[in-house]
Write an enzyme that holds these catalytic residues in place. Sequence first.
Site, PDB file in Angstrom:
ATOM      1  N   HIS A 121       0.982  -1.257  -0.070  1.00  0.00           N
ATOM      2  CA  HIS A 121       0.108  -0.023  -0.071  1.00  0.00           C
ATOM      3  C   HIS A 121       0.926   1.303   0.024  1.00  0.00           C
ATOM      4  CE1 HIS A 121      -2.799   2.853   1.685  1.00  0.00           C
ATOM      5  NE2 HIS A 121      -3.845   1.947   1.427  1.00  0.00           N
ATOM      6  N   ASP A 198       2.969  -4.450   8.558  1.00  0.00           N
ATOM      7  CA  ASP A 198       1.670  -3.770   8.086  1.00  0.00           C
ATOM      8  C   ASP A 198       0.454  -4.625   8.251  1.00  0.00           C
ATOM      9  OD1 ASP A 198      -0.712  -2.438   6.913  1.00  0.00           O
ATOM     10  OD2 ASP A 198       0.154  -1.794   5.249  1.00  0.00           O
ATOM     11  N   LYS A 224     -10.940  -0.748  10.191  1.00  0.00           N
ATOM     12  CA  LYS A 224     -10.878  -2.025   9.297  1.00  0.00           C
ATOM     13  C   LYS A 224     -11.415  -3.122   9.976  1.00  0.00           C
ATOM     14  CE  LYS A 224      -7.585  -0.260   6.071  1.00  0.00           C
ATOM     15  NZ  LYS A 224      -8.570   0.010   4.906  1.00  0.00           N
TER      16      LYS A 224
END
Length: 406
Positions: A121, A198, A224
């Site tokens: 990302h 991550d 999330k």
Amino acid sequence: MDMKNIRQHFPILDQQVNGNPLVYLDSAATSQKPTAVIEAIEQYYRGYNSNVHRGVHTLGTRATDGYEGAREKVRKFINAKSTEEVIFTRGTTTSLNTIAASYGRANLSEGDEIVITHMEHHSNIIPWQQVAKQTGATLKYIDLTEDGRLDLEEVKKTITSNTKIVSIMQVSNVLGTINRIKEITKIAHDNGAIMVVDGAQSTPHMKVDVQDLDCDFFVFSGHKMCGPTGIGVLYGKKALLENMEPVEFGGEMIDFVNLYDSTWKELPWKFEGGTPIIAGAIGLGAAIDFLEEVGLENIEAHEHKLAQYALGRMSEVDGVTIYGPTERAGLVTFNLDEVHPHDVATVLDAEGIAVRAGHHCAQPLMRYLNVSATARASFYLYNTEEDVDKFVSSLVKTKEYFTNVF
């Protein structure tokens, strides 16, 4: 908690969009929130809204207990050794930037290497680009296999004795690839590098044990994983955090302030300058309670089953290209021949189906895949096979519509 009755805990799902029942397939971008989380945040603002750590009055004590209680819930959730290793941030992006700015700048110099992958990302690319420019370090990428995985031999080839930092996502937000973090961490450590993980796309969906992974840093976001927006976590091994300098200065994070110099509070507070994200932390704590009641192993099994079901159903549709490995997390990224992903998402939205379209904050990966954009359907604990069936049926309609129009 029975997985079959999960949807009733998410009030937002009980609505119609464009005259159709909502099918929400965009949880990789942000998850929906259960009533328990919404009520926990409301109770804080209605009943004990106050700043933390500073006051001795009753509301301040209750707020502090709620905030620090959430930190302990996070510690248990990821199996950190101590709450000193759990730092609240605004999210994964802030956590990665903090590591890059504090640890990276202090420990990198010309000739050193930072190793990441083509699937990262943007939040796990740009901070390292900037630190490389500032320190003279070299940024290196691990190549992917044809189906979007990391081959450990390629990992061993890319990480060298000059590598000081390895930073990799545990689960890809585009490919659904589940990376072998424990093995990669050992390779990094064998070469004298530290490992940054991550966990934005893994923490909501599978059990995470930072001690078992042996990673040096682990980061994730609350929004999330059924929690509120604006709250995230930076986990770091205590020995590393103690030797790092804060990157944000002000109230809360100080010990003594003199006219020309200051000293910092102990961990974790030296990294939490200013009024912290109190309601967000309390909401995250409630989300953790909810997820643990459901069971992370149940969530992971449910999503794996949905992803495999979706792959099977989508293979029935001519002209669909799917990206990523067969064994994957609960998302499917795809393109429909001759139809732009934004058009696919727009037509699906008319059917009440929410999917993501674009580059998914992964432009280097899009170029690696030789596409400009893709569409993505991502699943969570509240999705069903019926949702997948509606999605695939609408995908067929989308294909027919554009075939007839053009």
